[in-house]
Write a protein that holds these residues in place. Structure first.
Motif, PDB file in Angstrom:
ATOM      1  N   TRP A  39       0.855  -1.430  -0.170  1.00 31.05           N
ATOM      2  CA  TRP A  39       0.074   0.027  -0.040  1.00 31.05           C
ATOM      3  C   TRP A  39       0.806   1.294   0.077  1.00 31.05           C
ATOM      4  O   TRP A  39       1.860   1.394   0.798  1.00 31.05           O
ATOM      5  N   PRO A  40       0.525   2.296  -0.693  1.00 30.51           N
ATOM      6  CA  PRO A  40      -0.272   2.067  -1.845  1.00 30.51           C
ATOM      7  C   PRO A  40       0.021   1.089  -2.928  1.00 30.51           C
ATOM      8  O   PRO A  40       1.127   0.847  -3.093  1.00 30.51           O
ATOM      9  N   ARG A  41      -1.111   0.612  -3.597  1.00 28.70           N
ATOM     10  CA  ARG A  41      -0.812  -0.505  -4.567  1.00 28.70           C
ATOM     11  C   ARG A  41       0.245   0.097  -5.528  1.00 28.70           C
ATOM     12  O   ARG A  41       0.016   1.020  -6.066  1.00 28.70           O
ATOM     13  N   PRO A  42       1.152  -1.081  -5.953  1.00 27.99           N
ATOM     14  CA  PRO A  42       1.989  -0.459  -6.997  1.00 27.99           C
ATOM     15  C   PRO A  42       1.478  -0.328  -8.174  1.00 27.99           C
ATOM     16  O   PRO A  42       0.512  -0.994  -8.603  1.00 27.99           O
ATOM     17  N   ARG A  43       1.736   0.827  -8.906  1.00 30.96           N
ATOM     18  CA  ARG A  43       1.136   1.251 -10.182  1.00 30.96           C
ATOM     19  C   ARG A  43       2.053   1.604 -11.489  1.00 30.96           C
ATOM     20  O   ARG A  43       1.597   1.799 -12.593  1.00 30.96           O
ATOM     21  N   HIS A  44       3.409   1.472 -11.126  1.00 31.64           N
ATOM     22  CA  HIS A  44       4.213   1.981 -12.248  1.00 31.64           C
ATOM     23  C   HIS A  44       5.091   0.656 -12.725  1.00 31.64           C
ATOM     24  O   HIS A  44       5.601  -0.033 -11.806  1.00 31.64           O
ATOM     25  N   ARG A  45       4.997   0.614 -13.756  1.00 32.13           N
ATOM     26  CA  ARG A  45       5.827  -0.586 -14.701  1.00 32.13           C
ATOM     27  C   ARG A  45       7.186  -0.586 -14.370  1.00 32.13           C
ATOM     28  O   ARG A  45       8.053   0.345 -14.605  1.00 32.13           O
ATOM     29  N   LEU A  46       7.864  -1.705 -13.639  1.00 29.60           N
ATOM     30  CA  LEU A  46       9.238  -1.891 -13.371  1.00 29.60           C
ATOM     31  C   LEU A  46      10.100  -2.480 -14.674  1.00 29.60           C
ATOM     32  O   LEU A  46      11.060  -2.399 -14.961  1.00 29.60           O
ATOM     33  N   GLY A  47       9.196  -3.757 -14.836  1.00 29.23           N
ATOM     34  CA  GLY A  47       9.969  -4.659 -15.750  1.00 29.23           C
ATOM     35  C   GLY A  47       9.028  -5.830 -16.010  1.00 29.23           C
ATOM     36  O   GLY A  47       7.866  -5.672 -15.869  1.00 29.23           O
ATOM     37  N   ALA A  48       9.678  -7.015 -16.322  1.00 31.72           N
ATOM     38  CA  ALA A  48       9.054  -8.234 -16.598  1.00 31.72           C
ATOM     39  C   ALA A  48      10.027  -9.363 -15.797  1.00 31.72           C
ATOM     40  O   ALA A  48      10.990  -9.391 -15.581  1.00 31.72           O
ATOM     41  N   SER A  49       9.027 -10.451 -15.477  1.00 32.82           N
ATOM     42  CA  SER A  49       9.631 -11.445 -14.782  1.00 32.82           C
ATOM     43  C   SER A  49      10.122 -12.316 -15.947  1.00 32.82           C
ATOM     44  O   SER A  49       9.899 -12.144 -17.027  1.00 32.82           O
ATOM     45  N   SER A  50      10.975 -13.240 -15.241  1.00 33.54           N
ATOM     46  CA  SER A  50      11.653 -14.107 -16.456  1.00 33.54           C
ATOM     47  C   SER A  50      10.666 -15.161 -17.324  1.00 33.54           C
ATOM     48  O   SER A  50      10.984 -15.849 -18.128  1.00 33.54           O
ATOM     49  N   GLU A  51       9.327 -15.104 -16.674  1.00 33.57           N
ATOM     50  CA  GLU A  51       8.138 -15.854 -17.252  1.00 33.57           C
ATOM     51  C   GLU A  51       7.238 -15.100 -18.014  1.00 33.57           C
ATOM     52  O   GLU A  51       6.174 -15.499 -18.508  1.00 33.57           O
ATOM     53  N   GLY A  52       7.643 -13.712 -18.145  1.00 29.03           N
ATOM     54  CA  GLY A  52       6.899 -13.129 -19.116  1.00 29.03           C
ATOM     55  C   GLY A  52       5.907 -12.046 -18.366  1.00 29.03           C
ATOM     56  O   GLY A  52       5.219 -11.332 -18.922  1.00 29.03           O
ATOM     57  N   ASP A  53       5.789 -12.140 -17.031  1.00 29.76           N
ATOM     58  CA  ASP A  53       4.714 -11.490 -16.339  1.00 29.76           C
ATOM     59  C   ASP A  53       5.042  -9.976 -16.163  1.00 29.76           C
ATOM     60  O   ASP A  53       6.374  -9.787 -15.779  1.00 29.76           O
ATOM     61  N   GLU A  54       4.326  -9.140 -16.367  1.00 27.55           N
ATOM     62  CA  GLU A  54       4.680  -7.519 -16.271  1.00 27.55           C
ATOM     63  C   GLU A  54       4.774  -7.431 -14.637  1.00 27.55           C
ATOM     64  O   GLU A  54       3.803  -7.655 -13.848  1.00 27.55           O
ATOM     65  N   LEU A  55       5.749  -6.587 -14.246  1.00 28.62           N
ATOM     66  CA  LEU A  55       5.896  -6.404 -12.909  1.00 28.62           C
ATOM     67  C   LEU A  55       5.916  -4.970 -12.589  1.00 28.62           C
ATOM     68  O   LEU A  55       6.076  -4.174 -13.298  1.00 28.62           O
ATOM     69  N   LEU A  56       5.174  -4.600 -11.383  1.00 32.12           N
ATOM     70  CA  LEU A  56       4.841  -3.396 -10.940  1.00 32.12           C
ATOM     71  C   LEU A  56       5.856  -2.881  -9.642  1.00 32.12           C
ATOM     72  O   LEU A  56       6.106  -3.815  -8.879  1.00 32.12           O
ATOM     73  N   ALA A  57       5.933  -1.785  -9.513  1.00 31.82           N
ATOM     74  CA  ALA A  57       6.371  -1.214  -8.536  1.00 31.82           C
ATOM     75  C   ALA A  57       6.100  -0.010  -8.135  1.00 31.82           C
ATOM     76  O   ALA A  57       5.354   0.769  -8.583  1.00 31.82           O
ATOM     77  N   CYS A  58       6.278   0.581  -6.483  1.00 31.00           N
ATOM     78  CA  CYS A  58       5.735   1.785  -6.050  1.00 31.00           C
ATOM     79  C   CYS A  58       6.570   2.945  -6.855  1.00 31.00           C
ATOM     80  O   CYS A  58       7.842   2.820  -7.406  1.00 31.00           O
ATOM     81  N   ARG A  59       6.156   4.156  -6.561  1.00 32.12           N
ATOM     82  CA  ARG A  59       6.912   5.349  -7.204  1.00 32.12           C
ATOM     83  C   ARG A  59       8.266   5.555  -6.813  1.00 32.12           C
ATOM     84  O   ARG A  59       9.250   5.715  -7.668  1.00 32.12           O
ATOM     85  N   GLU A  60       8.615   5.045  -5.364  1.00 34.07           N
ATOM     86  CA  GLU A  60      10.087   5.264  -4.977  1.00 34.07           C
ATOM     87  C   GLU A  60      10.759   4.463  -5.685  1.00 34.07           C
ATOM     88  O   GLU A  60      11.891   4.664  -5.971  1.00 34.07           O
ATOM     89  N   CYS A  61      10.590   3.116  -5.654  1.00 29.57           N
ATOM     90  CA  CYS A  61      11.383   2.109  -6.376  1.00 29.57           C
ATOM     91  C   CYS A  61      11.759   2.270  -7.662  1.00 29.57           C
ATOM     92  O   CYS A  61      12.675   1.898  -8.334  1.00 29.57           O
ATOM     93  N   VAL A  62      10.541   2.653  -8.481  1.00 22.89           N
ATOM     94  CA  VAL A  62      10.884   3.183  -9.966  1.00 22.89           C
ATOM     95  C   VAL A  62      11.863   4.216  -9.895  1.00 22.89           C
ATOM     96  O   VAL A  62      12.500   4.255 -10.854  1.00 22.89           O
ATOM     97  N   GLY A  63      11.673   5.017  -9.257  1.00 26.15           N
ATOM     98  CA  GLY A  63      12.530   6.390  -9.195  1.00 26.15           C
ATOM     99  C   GLY A  63      14.017   5.891  -9.011  1.00 26.15           C
ATOM    100  O   GLY A  63      14.871   6.350  -9.470  1.00 26.15           O
ATOM    101  N   ILE A  64      14.219   5.004  -8.023  1.00 24.92           N
ATOM    102  CA  ILE A  64      15.508   4.344  -7.555  1.00 24.92           C
ATOM    103  C   ILE A  64      16.127   3.775  -8.785  1.00 24.92           C
ATOM    104  O   ILE A  64      17.306   3.954  -9.202  1.00 24.92           O
TER     105      ILE A  64
END
Length: 80
Positions: A39-64
């Motif tokens: 919380w808050p629920r991650p809404r920013h695209r970070l990348g993909a898993s090795s199995e092709g799933d789209e991965l999300l991250a929080c605003r702070e982690c995407v910025g980092i």
């Protein structure tokens, strides 16, 4: 319910992350793929898993991740 803001993501880099290192919550977008925050629920695209799933991250982690990537490019340019 919050709408996704993929089109407003600060980074265009796609990070590939090993799916075996992630929890189910991270794989389905219920937790940040980097810090596990729910919380808050991650809404920013970070990348993909090795199995092709789209991965999300929080605003702070995407910025980092974006800062780290830009710093890596600057270090590479200085090294040459």
């Amino acid at each position: 319910m919050c709408d996704s803001d993929f089109e407003n993501t600060d980074t265009t880099d796609i990070h590939l992350i090993d799916a075996g290192a992630l929890t189910v919550a991270q794989l389905v977008g219920e937790a940040c793929a980097a810090c596990h925050a729910r919380w808050p629920r991650p809404r920013h695209r970070l990348g993909a898993s090795s199995e092709g799933d789209e991965l999300l991250a929080c605003r702070e982690c995407v910025g980092i991740a974006a800062d780290y990537d830009s710093g890596a490019l600057e270090r590479a340019l200085v090294a040459h």
